[in-house]
Design a protein around this motif. Structure first.
Motif, PDB file in Angstrom:
ATOM      1  N   LEU A 100       3.370  -2.499  -1.544  1.00 58.92           N
ATOM      2  CA  LEU A 100       4.775  -2.893  -1.566  1.00 58.92           C
ATOM      3  C   LEU A 100       5.030  -3.702  -2.828  1.00 58.92           C
ATOM      4  N   ASP A 101       5.944  -3.231  -3.682  1.00 59.17           N
ATOM      5  CA  ASP A 101       6.181  -3.936  -4.937  1.00 59.17           C
ATOM      6  C   ASP A 101       7.292  -4.985  -4.778  1.00 59.17           C
ATOM      7  N   PHE A 102       7.611  -5.677  -5.863  1.00 57.85           N
ATOM      8  CA  PHE A 102       8.579  -6.772  -5.811  1.00 57.85           C
ATOM      9  C   PHE A 102      10.008  -6.277  -5.608  1.00 57.85           C
ATOM     10  N   ASN A 103      10.232  -4.978  -5.747  1.00 58.45           N
ATOM     11  CA  ASN A 103      11.541  -4.394  -5.500  1.00 58.45           C
ATOM     12  C   ASN A 103      11.633  -3.762  -4.115  1.00 58.45           C
ATOM     13  N   ASN A 104      10.668  -4.109  -3.261  1.00 56.93           N
ATOM     14  CA  ASN A 104      10.644  -3.631  -1.874  1.00 56.93           C
ATOM     15  C   ASN A 104      10.486  -2.111  -1.790  1.00 56.93           C
ATOM     16  N   ARG A 105       9.820  -1.533  -2.771  1.00 54.70           N
ATOM     17  CA  ARG A 105       9.485  -0.105  -2.737  1.00 54.70           C
ATOM     18  C   ARG A 105       8.040   0.040  -2.280  1.00 54.70           C
ATOM     19  N   LEU A 106       7.800   1.012  -1.416  1.00 53.84           N
ATOM     20  CA  LEU A 106       6.455   1.235  -0.891  1.00 53.84           C
ATOM     21  C   LEU A 106       5.840   2.455  -1.556  1.00 53.84           C
ATOM     22  N   TRP A 107       4.687   2.243  -2.197  1.00 54.34           N
ATOM     23  CA  TRP A 107       3.944   3.308  -2.860  1.00 54.34           C
ATOM     24  C   TRP A 107       2.731   3.652  -2.000  1.00 54.34           C
ATOM     25  N   ILE A 108       2.555   4.907  -1.689  1.00 60.58           N
ATOM     26  CA  ILE A 108       1.521   5.357  -0.752  1.00 60.58           C
ATOM     27  C   ILE A 108       0.667   6.410  -1.442  1.00 60.58           C
ATOM     28  N   THR A 109      -0.662   6.312  -1.290  1.00 62.45           N
ATOM     29  CA  THR A 109      -1.532   7.309  -1.904  1.00 62.45           C
ATOM     30  C   THR A 109      -2.239   8.151  -0.851  1.00 62.45           C
ATOM     31  N   PHE A 118      -2.066  12.815  -4.269  1.00 60.65           N
ATOM     32  CA  PHE A 118      -0.676  12.590  -4.667  1.00 60.65           C
ATOM     33  C   PHE A 118      -0.223  11.184  -4.284  1.00 60.65           C
ATOM     34  N   ILE A 119       0.946  10.809  -4.808  1.00 59.49           N
ATOM     35  CA  ILE A 119       1.555   9.510  -4.556  1.00 59.49           C
ATOM     36  C   ILE A 119       2.934   9.732  -3.942  1.00 59.49           C
ATOM     37  N   VAL A 120       3.216   8.983  -2.889  1.00 57.38           N
ATOM     38  CA  VAL A 120       4.510   9.026  -2.211  1.00 57.38           C
ATOM     39  C   VAL A 120       5.244   7.719  -2.486  1.00 57.38           C
ATOM     40  N   LEU A 121       6.535   7.803  -2.738  1.00 59.69           N
ATOM     41  CA  LEU A 121       7.389   6.622  -2.853  1.00 59.69           C
ATOM     42  C   LEU A 121       8.359   6.601  -1.683  1.00 59.69           C
ATOM     43  N   LEU A 122       8.421   5.471  -0.996  1.00 58.73           N
ATOM     44  CA  LEU A 122       9.407   5.252   0.060  1.00 58.73           C
ATOM     45  C   LEU A 122      10.297   4.098  -0.362  1.00 58.73           C
ATOM     46  N   ASP A 123      11.584   4.392  -0.581  1.00 56.99           N
ATOM     47  CA  ASP A 123      12.543   3.350  -0.943  1.00 56.99           C
ATOM     48  C   ASP A 123      13.861   3.637  -0.244  1.00 56.99           C
ATOM     49  N   GLY A 132      -6.910  13.159  -9.243  1.00 55.46           N
ATOM     50  CA  GLY A 132      -8.310  13.366  -8.896  1.00 55.46           C
ATOM     51  C   GLY A 132      -8.834  12.343  -7.918  1.00 55.46           C
ATOM     52  N   TYR A 133      -8.481  12.501  -6.651  1.00 51.99           N
ATOM     53  CA  TYR A 133      -8.821  11.604  -5.542  1.00 51.99           C
ATOM     54  C   TYR A 133      -8.125  10.264  -5.731  1.00 51.99           C
ATOM     55  N   THR A 134      -6.837  10.267  -5.452  1.00 54.39           N
ATOM     56  CA  THR A 134      -5.972   9.091  -5.594  1.00 54.39           C
ATOM     57  C   THR A 134      -6.457   7.960  -4.710  1.00 54.39           C
ATOM     58  N   ASN A 135      -6.620   6.791  -5.298  1.00 53.92           N
ATOM     59  CA  ASN A 135      -7.073   5.645  -4.534  1.00 53.92           C
ATOM     60  C   ASN A 135      -6.042   4.525  -4.652  1.00 53.92           C
ATOM     61  N   TYR A 181      -0.071   1.683 -12.015  1.00 56.94           N
ATOM     62  CA  TYR A 181      -1.461   2.003 -12.318  1.00 56.94           C
ATOM     63  C   TYR A 181      -2.106   2.593 -11.063  1.00 56.94           C
ATOM     64  N   VAL A 182      -3.002   3.546 -11.245  1.00 63.00           N
ATOM     65  CA  VAL A 182      -3.656   4.181 -10.100  1.00 63.00           C
ATOM     66  C   VAL A 182      -5.066   4.603 -10.479  1.00 63.00           C
ATOM     67  N   ASN A 183      -5.997   4.376  -9.574  1.00 68.59           N
ATOM     68  CA  ASN A 183      -7.366   4.831  -9.768  1.00 68.59           C
ATOM     69  C   ASN A 183      -7.527   6.255  -9.253  1.00 68.59           C
ATOM     70  N   GLU A 184      -8.165   7.094 -10.061  1.00 64.57           N
ATOM     71  CA  GLU A 184      -8.545   8.444  -9.649  1.00 64.57           C
ATOM     72  C   GLU A 184     -10.071   8.440  -9.522  1.00 64.57           C
ATOM     73  N   THR A 185     -10.539   8.322  -8.296  1.00 65.73           N
ATOM     74  CA  THR A 185     -11.924   7.953  -8.047  1.00 65.73           C
ATOM     75  C   THR A 185     -12.931   8.967  -8.563  1.00 65.73           C
ATOM     76  N   PHE A 186     -12.771  10.235  -8.204  1.00 64.60           N
ATOM     77  CA  PHE A 186     -13.825  11.196  -8.520  1.00 64.60           C
ATOM     78  C   PHE A 186     -13.599  11.957  -9.821  1.00 64.60           C
ATOM     79  N   THR A 187     -12.460  11.741 -10.480  1.00 65.18           N
ATOM     80  CA  THR A 187     -12.375  12.128 -11.888  1.00 65.18           C
ATOM     81  C   THR A 187     -12.646  10.920 -12.778  1.00 65.18           C
TER      82      THR A 187
END
Length: 261
Positions: free
Chosen positions: A120-129, A149-154, A166-169, A181-187
């Motif tokens: 949950l960011d400072f703008n009350n947006r939820l980022w889901i991986t 993939f990444i989902v945004l809920l706002d 590549g395996y979104t973490n 920023y996002v980690n791609e674990t297995f790439t």
């Protein structure tokens, strides 16, 4: 901050908490309380108090077993849990009485696969991986697979804003509010997106790639512009400075097992 200042010897580590079950995600608050994802019983959140006591906030209103991977603390004291089931996912809300309720179960008409993380960011947006669409998800533990993939809920609803990862973490919005920023674990890389005004993610950039045996999982920022990365399997903690230079802070692994992986 130089490399000598951030190096940690294994013998200097201290341990807190006991009996935890898969504390994948850890949240710390200003009053000294620590929350950890926990798979005991029906699943929930382990709570470690500043005085050293601990207790389990367990989902208690159904036979469903939630398997929290990421946890997210909301301003009203409730928590969001990403469900990393064997073949199902979603985001659930857990209140202070242990009542579990669905929060987001599908996106664009498609049920969420096993779900990794929520931020949950400072703008009350939820980022889901979501790390992979493959099931069992172990099929995605490969450098040649990229279906995370990444989902945004706002306020505009939930939608996929980035795909083919590549395996979104773990993901995290930078303090400037302009980049994700996002980690791609297995790439084995840390990526960055520009965030458009409507929440769309643009201009994907590779911030750094990691060498053999480093599989980036968790991340956070420090006050000097550095980025701290945790690596699964190799049990490494790495700090990246503003120029992208990597410093190994901590490591504890079995070299033979790591080579096999």
């Amino acid at each position: 901050m130089n490399s000598e200042q951030v190096h940690i010897d294994l013998h200097d580590l201290e341990f807190i908490g006991q009996g935890l079950n898969r504390p994948e995600c850890v949240l710390c608050t200003a009053n000294g309380r620590i929350f950890t994802a926990d798979w005991r019983g029906n699943g929930g959140v382990g709570v470690l108090e500043a005085d050293g006591s601990q207790w389990l906030l367990e989902a208690n209103n159904s036979e469903f077993q939630v398997r929290p991977n990421g946890i997210c603390l909301l301003s009203d004291g409730t928590l969001l849990l990403t469900h990393l089931g064997a073949d199902d996912g979603g985001v659930f809300r857990l209140d202070e009485q242990g009542t579990l309720s669905p929060y987001l179960m599908e996106v664009e008409g498609v049920p969420l696969p096993p779900t990794n993380y929520a931020h949950l960011d400072f703008n009350n947006r939820l980022w889901i991986t979501v790390s992979t669409r493959l099931m069992p998800r172990a099929k995605g533990y490969r450098p040649d697979n990229a279906d995370g993939f990444i989902v945004l809920l706002d306020s505009a609803g939930a939608r996929v804003v980035a795909d083919g990862l590549g395996y979104t973490n773990e993901c995290l919005v930078h303090p400037d509010g302009k980049h994700l920023y996002v980690n791609e674990t297995f790439t084995r890389k840390l990526s960055r997106f520009d965030i458009a005004d409507d929440g769309s993610l643009l201009n994907k950039t590779t911030i750094t790639e990691f060498g053999a045996g480093t599989f980036p999982d968790g991340l956070t920022f420090d006050t000097e512009g550095g980025i701290w990365i945790t690596s699964i399997v190799s049990n490494r903690v790495i700090r990246l400075d503003a120029d992208g230079r990597q410093t190994l802070v901590l490591e504890d692994n079995d070299p033979e097992h790591l080579a096999w992986v």
